[in-house]
Design a protein around this motif. Structure first.
Motif, PDB file in Angstrom:
ATOM      1  N   MET B   1       0.562  -0.991   0.253  1.00 18.20           N
ATOM      2  CA  MET B   1      -0.152   0.117   0.193  1.00 18.20           C
ATOM      3  C   MET B   1       0.593   1.614  -0.186  1.00 18.20           C
ATOM      4  O   MET B   1       1.883   1.050   0.721  1.00 18.20           O
ATOM      5  CB  MET B   1      -0.907  -0.337   0.949  1.00 18.20           C
ATOM      6  CG  MET B   1      -2.192   0.807   1.360  1.00 18.20           C
ATOM      7  SD  MET B   1      -3.364   1.059   2.853  1.00 18.20           S
ATOM      8  CE  MET B   1      -4.320  -1.528   1.920  1.00 18.20           C
ATOM      9  N   LEU B   4      -0.317   7.208   2.447  1.00 16.72           N
ATOM     10  CA  LEU B   4      -0.920   7.854   2.798  1.00 16.72           C
ATOM     11  C   LEU B   4      -0.744   9.332   3.173  1.00 16.72           C
ATOM     12  O   LEU B   4       0.236   8.916   4.363  1.00 16.72           O
ATOM     13  CB  LEU B   4      -1.755   7.031   3.097  1.00 16.72           C
ATOM     14  CG  LEU B   4      -2.514   5.540   2.151  1.00 16.72           C
ATOM     15  CD1 LEU B   4      -3.360   4.597   2.929  1.00 16.72           C
ATOM     16  CD2 LEU B   4      -3.700   6.210   1.332  1.00 16.72           C
ATOM     17  N   ILE B   5      -2.215  10.096   3.973  1.00 11.64           N
ATOM     18  CA  ILE B   5      -1.326  11.208   4.674  1.00 11.64           C
ATOM     19  C   ILE B   5      -1.836  10.346   6.260  1.00 11.64           C
ATOM     20  O   ILE B   5      -2.037   9.418   6.582  1.00 11.64           O
ATOM     21  CB  ILE B   5      -3.002  12.131   4.823  1.00 11.64           C
ATOM     22  CG1 ILE B   5      -3.425  12.442   3.369  1.00 11.64           C
ATOM     23  CG2 ILE B   5      -2.825  13.009   6.294  1.00 11.64           C
ATOM     24  CD1 ILE B   5      -4.672  13.053   3.275  1.00 11.64           C
ATOM     25  N   THR B   6      -0.362  11.436   6.820  1.00 11.80           N
ATOM     26  CA  THR B   6       0.534  10.724   7.611  1.00 11.80           C
ATOM     27  C   THR B   6      -0.777  11.298   9.086  1.00 11.80           C
ATOM     28  O   THR B   6      -0.966  12.438   8.670  1.00 11.80           O
ATOM     29  CB  THR B   6       1.739  11.184   8.794  1.00 11.80           C
ATOM     30  OG1 THR B   6       2.416  12.162   8.121  1.00 11.80           O
ATOM     31  CG2 THR B   6       2.593   9.704   7.536  1.00 11.80           C
ATOM     32  N   ARG B   7      -0.978  10.719  10.411  1.00 13.56           N
ATOM     33  CA  ARG B   7      -1.719  11.340  11.150  1.00 13.56           C
ATOM     34  C   ARG B   7      -1.354  11.372  12.684  1.00 13.56           C
ATOM     35  O   ARG B   7      -1.088  11.098  13.674  1.00 13.56           O
ATOM     36  CB  ARG B   7      -2.911  10.706  11.663  1.00 13.56           C
ATOM     37  CG  ARG B   7      -4.294  10.515  10.662  1.00 13.56           C
ATOM     38  CD  ARG B   7      -5.671  11.662  11.082  1.00 13.56           C
ATOM     39  NE  ARG B   7      -5.688  11.841   9.429  1.00 13.56           N
ATOM     40  CZ  ARG B   7      -6.160  12.750   8.523  1.00 13.56           C
ATOM     41  NH1 ARG B   7      -5.169  13.571   8.576  1.00 13.56           N
ATOM     42  NH2 ARG B   7      -6.718  12.216   8.009  1.00 13.56           N
ATOM     43  N   PRO B   8      -0.785  13.223  12.555  1.00 11.91           N
ATOM     44  CA  PRO B   8       0.104  13.198  13.972  1.00 11.91           C
ATOM     45  C   PRO B   8      -0.294  13.152  14.781  1.00 11.91           C
ATOM     46  O   PRO B   8      -1.609  13.618  15.054  1.00 11.91           O
ATOM     47  CB  PRO B   8       1.593  14.806  12.954  1.00 11.91           C
ATOM     48  CG  PRO B   8       1.054  15.076  11.567  1.00 11.91           C
ATOM     49  CD  PRO B   8      -0.124  13.992  11.679  1.00 11.91           C
ATOM     50  N   GLU B   9       0.378  13.162  15.700  1.00 11.97           N
ATOM     51  CA  GLU B   9      -0.328  13.012  17.266  1.00 11.97           C
ATOM     52  C   GLU B   9      -0.902  14.270  17.842  1.00 11.97           C
ATOM     53  O   GLU B   9      -0.337  15.226  17.648  1.00 11.97           O
ATOM     54  CB  GLU B   9       0.747  12.513  18.128  1.00 11.97           C
ATOM     55  CG  GLU B   9      -0.082  12.307  19.365  1.00 11.97           C
ATOM     56  CD  GLU B   9      -0.729  10.412  19.339  1.00 11.97           C
ATOM     57  OE1 GLU B   9      -1.916  10.619  20.331  1.00 11.97           O
ATOM     58  OE2 GLU B   9      -0.415  10.377  17.986  1.00 11.97           O
ATOM     59  N   ILE B  10      -1.826  14.949  18.388  1.00 11.95           N
ATOM     60  CA  ILE B  10      -2.507  16.464  18.727  1.00 11.95           C
ATOM     61  C   ILE B  10      -2.177  15.653  20.334  1.00 11.95           C
ATOM     62  O   ILE B  10      -2.298  14.951  20.852  1.00 11.95           O
ATOM     63  CB  ILE B  10      -3.736  16.354  18.899  1.00 11.95           C
ATOM     64  CG1 ILE B  10      -3.790  16.408  16.513  1.00 11.95           C
ATOM     65  CG2 ILE B  10      -4.134  17.272  19.143  1.00 11.95           C
ATOM     66  CD1 ILE B  10      -5.736  16.125  16.986  1.00 11.95           C
ATOM     67  N   ILE B  12      -1.914  16.661  24.602  1.00 10.44           N
ATOM     68  CA  ILE B  12      -3.268  16.930  25.316  1.00 10.44           C
ATOM     69  C   ILE B  12      -3.601  18.494  25.027  1.00 10.44           C
ATOM     70  O   ILE B  12      -4.394  18.695  25.197  1.00 10.44           O
ATOM     71  CB  ILE B  12      -3.393  16.538  26.377  1.00 10.44           C
ATOM     72  CG1 ILE B  12      -2.568  14.409  26.165  1.00 10.44           C
ATOM     73  CG2 ILE B  12      -4.121  16.326  27.624  1.00 10.44           C
ATOM     74  CD1 ILE B  12      -3.187  14.029  26.895  1.00 10.44           C
ATOM     75  N   PHE B  15      -6.540  19.924  22.970  1.00  8.06           N
ATOM     76  CA  PHE B  15      -6.992  20.427  22.366  1.00  8.06           C
ATOM     77  C   PHE B  15      -8.475  21.444  22.253  1.00  8.06           C
ATOM     78  O   PHE B  15      -9.093  21.548  21.194  1.00  8.06           O
ATOM     79  CB  PHE B  15      -7.628  18.202  22.914  1.00  8.06           C
ATOM     80  CG  PHE B  15      -7.987  17.551  22.584  1.00  8.06           C
ATOM     81  CD1 PHE B  15      -8.179  17.504  21.522  1.00  8.06           C
ATOM     82  CD2 PHE B  15      -6.434  16.649  22.931  1.00  8.06           C
ATOM     83  CE1 PHE B  15      -7.813  16.136  20.473  1.00  8.06           C
ATOM     84  CE2 PHE B  15      -6.084  15.402  22.368  1.00  8.06           C
ATOM     85  CZ  PHE B  15      -6.706  15.383  21.363  1.00  8.06           C
ATOM     86  N   ILE B  18      -8.368  23.552  20.040  1.00 11.81           N
ATOM     87  CA  ILE B  18      -8.512  23.365  18.468  1.00 11.81           C
ATOM     88  C   ILE B  18      -9.655  23.575  18.944  1.00 11.81           C
ATOM     89  O   ILE B  18     -10.789  24.015  17.953  1.00 11.81           O
ATOM     90  CB  ILE B  18      -8.355  21.910  18.553  1.00 11.81           C
ATOM     91  CG1 ILE B  18      -6.996  21.676  17.546  1.00 11.81           C
ATOM     92  CG2 ILE B  18      -9.093  21.285  17.206  1.00 11.81           C
ATOM     93  CD1 ILE B  18      -6.371  20.378  17.536  1.00 11.81           C
ATOM     94  N   LEU B  66      -6.728  27.277  13.229  1.00 13.81           N
ATOM     95  CA  LEU B  66      -6.614  25.618  12.842  1.00 13.81           C
ATOM     96  C   LEU B  66      -5.665  24.998  11.968  1.00 13.81           C
ATOM     97  O   LEU B  66      -5.355  23.682  12.608  1.00 13.81           O
ATOM     98  CB  LEU B  66      -8.519  25.620  12.504  1.00 13.81           C
ATOM     99  CG  LEU B  66      -9.041  24.681  12.666  1.00 13.81           C
ATOM    100  CD1 LEU B  66      -9.139  24.244  14.528  1.00 13.81           C
ATOM    101  CD2 LEU B  66     -10.452  24.503  12.059  1.00 13.81           C
ATOM    102  N   ILE B  70      -3.947  21.681  13.444  1.00 11.32           N
ATOM    103  CA  ILE B  70      -4.318  20.252  13.209  1.00 11.32           C
ATOM    104  C   ILE B  70      -3.649  19.710  12.187  1.00 11.32           C
ATOM    105  O   ILE B  70      -3.646  18.213  11.796  1.00 11.32           O
ATOM    106  CB  ILE B  70      -5.734  19.838  12.784  1.00 11.32           C
ATOM    107  CG1 ILE B  70      -6.335  20.838  11.231  1.00 11.32           C
ATOM    108  CG2 ILE B  70      -6.741  20.056  13.900  1.00 11.32           C
ATOM    109  CD1 ILE B  70      -7.645  20.337  10.645  1.00 11.32           C
ATOM    110  N   GLN B  71      -3.142  20.399  12.256  1.00 14.12           N
ATOM    111  CA  GLN B  71      -1.033  19.859  11.210  1.00 14.12           C
ATOM    112  C   GLN B  71      -1.660  19.619   9.962  1.00 14.12           C
ATOM    113  O   GLN B  71      -1.653  18.245   9.651  1.00 14.12           O
ATOM    114  CB  GLN B  71      -0.626  19.072  11.913  1.00 14.12           C
ATOM    115  CG  GLN B  71       0.019  19.176  13.009  1.00 14.12           C
ATOM    116  CD  GLN B  71       0.242  17.769  14.354  1.00 14.12           C
ATOM    117  OE1 GLN B  71       0.844  17.485  13.401  1.00 14.12           O
ATOM    118  NE2 GLN B  71       0.079  17.743  15.256  1.00 14.12           N
ATOM    119  N   SER B  72      -2.266  20.125   9.087  1.00 13.63           N
ATOM    120  CA  SER B  72      -2.563  20.677   7.802  1.00 13.63           C
ATOM    121  C   SER B  72      -1.583  20.380   7.190  1.00 13.63           C
ATOM    122  O   SER B  72      -0.895  20.502   7.500  1.00 13.63           O
ATOM    123  CB  SER B  72      -3.951  21.501   7.312  1.00 13.63           C
ATOM    124  OG  SER B  72      -5.572  20.964   8.189  1.00 13.63           O
TER     125      SER B  72
END
Lengths: 223, 115, 479
Positions: B1, B4-10, B12, B15, B18, B66, B70-72
């Motif tokens: 595969m 794909l887009i990685t999803r970095p940690e947010i 604590i 939040f 955000i 934002l 959310i690390q776009s």
């Protein structure tokens, strides 16, 4: 009014046609995507499992395998890992037996109304823990409290015993009620939960594996 | 595969900002649209229009904030900013539409079902 | 007091049938609130009715009563407006009345089975006879089929009248939208062992109802109400209705993607869901501005003609519709938007955030306008020219709105705590869940939720009291 220059933007027929086109286009796109998604989420086969082909939703015989949930660097989130074979309730289940057991489990999950207390894949009510990866929960591991509490030596037997007499094994003031689950139905439910934990949920729930790892190392979450 | 887009940690403590910022995006958005439309329609004095544009600027800033929080991806952030420039025109188009509609249908008095 | 329900000056049979639907809707609304209260108490007192009337039962009846009372009020509203719009008496209204009684008897049986049988064995029979155990569409299969039959009769009433009568823009949207609304129910009527497949189609019903077809339904009702209540111009209202349909379906249909982030479905839904659900608040803003604008314009025009009185012919209904414009934007727009992006949703999915959004969105977007339509029904039933708000109307609006807002804020705080502790830190494990449930922030939030639930219930009592008495009172004043 024929000589007046009427703007198209204030014309009702223009907006009616636009609404119809946009709705139609969105619907066709949704239907097209649905066909693609249905192909990807239909259950795999036993052959896929044997060949190690990864399916988003594996065959029911996945209950014969060890399942783990680990961080994948490539995808940036946790993914289920289907490992070596392991016995489930002390035996290996044939294709037909596994399918039948999963069918019983899914039926029971609906008729016992699991979804109106728990969440399944994150959907349902918010009164009880999420069941998406319940099979992998450290509570049921050999270091967790549930095996000694129920007096069973395997994960699946401990879970089944708990499901049959939930209010006899309370862990918190909020308890699961006795729903009249029979021994067979309990086996089916455990198979259903094990199968659900093998579904690729794009990394939901996040950080589950990290916590499970800490649990194994004996780090407590006392607050 | 493929990757794909990685999803970095947010983190604590990220939040709350955000949630607050995403609410502000919509609140400033409505404020901007309402102020421009209402002052153009004459319910408010024209003096309020600059405040409307300030709301637009705040909304743009919040949306940018934002997207950072959310690390776009950089590409997504750019698309969002272009969308905000487009949004600068929306209340003006909206007002034109209301005005033109009133003008066009000013001689009709249909409230019944007969068109 | 009760004579006011019997008094009726309806000019057509459709409105009489609509009123029958409204009465059942109000009773079910009450049942919904009572069940919600039981469930809320069970969060605080775990032993409350344990193994007698468990949370799962209370919650099932809570959300089913919600869905069913709204469907009743929606059907009622269609019968209420059909003759006004088409200029014809509803065709085959007698059949419609029989359908009403079949549906009501079936709903009663279903609710009694939910309450007294509660759960069955893990067999097909349980799915057919007791309930399906799928959130929101729990109705057993026999009732599903019954609902389809009744809805077909209802649809025939509407469609036949529409085809023969005047085909207004409002009715055209209504007829097309109802067909989609009814057809989607079929997507929820099958059983599969594959939980991903199950939830995939389940969202076709739930999402395409509440975020697409129901929203368009509300737009249609608001359009009708603006014409009837403040004398807005039909051309303008209908043009905006088409623009709203464009925006609602344009964003709502593919906004479905935000439910397909984590149920086993592919990653491309992340982008589709994020993009289209970010657009979903746009039509809500437009609807909001449009309602206020029309009101301001009609009042301004009346002043210009030298009239001093309000243009509003039904104060309570208009007040609820204005609440709808605000509530729809707040509940569906803001509360929806702030947890819809996948980066955030992976933490908020399945927490009290969803519950907070659900409470405010169902109330703001649907309950408000349907209550407004009930007041319109009361006005028609008593043949009243102008109906003004009473003290009870104001108490009803204020307490219900305040109560629901309070519950929403409390649940948001609970959800926020859950996100931090259970999700971000402890990864949604069994232990993580209970650690989060037992922290003081969460418990206090649940306490406030219950208090606000009681406030809502008191508001409901005022509402019912007002609905029963306002007609008679206004008649006396007018006489």
């Amino acid at each position: 009014m024929a000589n007046e220059n009427l703007s198209v933007w204030t014309s009702i027929p223009f907006w009616r046609r636009s609404a119809a086109w946009v709705t139609g286009f969105a619907s066709i796109l949704l239907i097209w995507l649905t066909f693609d998604t249905l192909g990807q989420i239909s259950m795999g086969t036993d052959e896929d499992l044997k060949a190690g082909t990864i399916k988003r939703v594996p065959a029911p015989t996945v209950i014969n395998y060890n399942i783990d949930y680990q961080m994948s660097k490539k995808r940036g989130h946790e993914v289920p890992i289907i490992g070596a074979k392991e016995p489930f309730f002390g035996k290996e289940w044939s294709v037909e037996e596994a399918a039948e057991l999963l069918h019983l489990g899914k039926l029971t999950s609906q008729s016992k109304n699991c979804m109106n207390c728990h969440t399944l894949l994150g959907n349902g009510a918010y009164f009880a823990p999420d069941l998406t990866k319940a099979w992998l929960d450290p509570m049921w591991s050999d270091k967790g409290p549930m095996m000694p509490m129920t007096g069973k030596s395997t994960r699946e037997e401990a879970m089944a015993e708990f499901l049959i007499n939930p209010s006899q094994y309370p862990t918190h003031a909020r308890m699961m009620p006795n729903l009249g689950i029979t021994a067979d139905e309990a086996k089916g439910l455990v198979a259903f939960l094990k199968h659900m934990s093998s579904i690729d949920t794009n990394g939901f729930p996040r950080n589950f594996s990290k916590t499970a790892e800490q649990f194994k190392l004996g780090v407590s979450h006392a607050h | 595969m493929e990757i794909l887009i990685t999803r970095p940690e947010i983190a604590i403590d990220m939040f709350l900002p955000i949630f607050v910022v995403s609410t502000l995006v919509l609140v400033f958005g409505v404020g901007y649209a309402a102020l421009i439309t209402l002052s153009k329609m004459g319910y408010f004095s024209k003096k309020w229009m600059p405040l409307g544009y300030i709301f637009w600027a705040l909304q743009t800033y919040c949306l940018y904030d934002l997207s950072v929080m959310i690390q776009s991806e950089p590409f997504t952030s750019k698309v969002l900013m272009i969308a905000m420039v487009a949004y600068l025109f929306v209340p003006h188009l909206y007002f034109r539409l209301i005005e033109d509609t009133d003008e066009r249908y000013k001689d009709t008095h249909t409230t019944s079902n007969k068109i | 007091m009760l004579t006011s329900i019997k008094t009726n000056s309806f000019t057509n049979e459709g409105q009489r049938l609509g009123m029958m639907y409204y009465r059942v809707a109000v009773i079910l609304f009450g049942a919904q609130l009572l069940m919600g209260l039981i469930a809320a108490i069970q969060f605080l007192v775990p032993g409350f009715l344990f193994e007698i009337f468990d949370f799962s039962v209370a919650r099932m009846v809570h959300i089913n009563a919600l869905v069913v009372w709204m469907l009743y009020a929606m059907i009622g509203s269609v019968y209420m407006m059909i003759t006004d719009e088409t200029g014809l008496e509803t065709i085959n209204i007698g059949l419609g009345k029989i359908a009403f009684w079949i549906l009501t008897v079936a709903v009663t049986i279903v609710v009694l089975v939910y309450i007294f049988v509660q759960v069955g064995a893990g067999t097909e029979e349980s799915i057919w006879l007791i309930h399906e155990g799928r959130e929101y569409i729990e109705a057993p299969r026999w009732a599903d089929i019954g609902i389809v039959v009744v809805v077909l009769i209802f649809y025939w009433n509407v469609f036949a009248t529409y085809i023969k009568g005047t085909q207004t823009g409002i009715m055209t949207v209504m007829v097309a939208n109802l067909l989609a609304l009814a057809g989607l129910y079929l997507a929820g009527m099958f059983f599969t062992d594959n939980i991903s497949m199950d939830q995939f189609w389940w969202w076709w019903v739930i999402h395409l109802w509440v975020e697409a077809t129901w929203e368009v339904f509300v737009g249609t009702l608001a359009a009708y109400a603006l014409i009837r209540l403040i004398g807005a111009k039909r051309e303008i209202v209908e043009m905006w209705l088409w623009i709203e349909v464009l925006m609602l379906f344009g964003s709502g249909i593919l906004g479905m993607g935000h439910h397909y982030f984590w149920i086993g479905t592919p990653e491309y839904w992340w982008e589709i869901g994020a993009l289209f659900s970010a657009l979903e608040p746009v039509p809500l803003i437009a609807m909001f501005v449009h309602v206020l604008y029309d009101w301001g314009k009609e009042q301004g025009a009346a002043h210009a003609r030298g009239e001093t009185a309000s243009v509003i012919t039904n104060g309570p209904a208009m007040a609820w519709i204005v609440t709808n414009a605000f509530g729809n934007f707040l509940g569906a727009g803001i509360w929806g938007f702030f947890h819809t992006l996948p980066q955030v949703n992976i933490y908020t999915h399945g927490t009290q955030f969803t519950a907070a959004h659900g409470h405010l969105a169902f109330f703001g977007a649907y309950a408000t306008i349907l209550i407004g339509m009930m007041y319109y029904g009361v006005q028609k039933a008593n043949g009243i020219e102008r109906m003004k708000m009473t003290f009870k109307t104001k108490m009803g609006i204020f307490l219900i709105t305040f109560g629901v807002m309070g519950m929403t804020i409390a649940l948001t705080i609970a959800g926020y705590e859950q996100v931090l502790v259970e999700r971000a830190e402890l990864g949604a494990t069994w232990n993580g869940f209970f650690v989060a449930q037992e922290l003081a922030w969460y418990v206090q939030a649940q306490t406030w939720r219950t208090v606000m639930g009681v406030v809502t219930l008191i508001g409901f009592v005022y509402l019912v009291w007002d609905l029963l008495t306002i007609g008679k009172k206004t008649q006396e004043v007018e006489a």
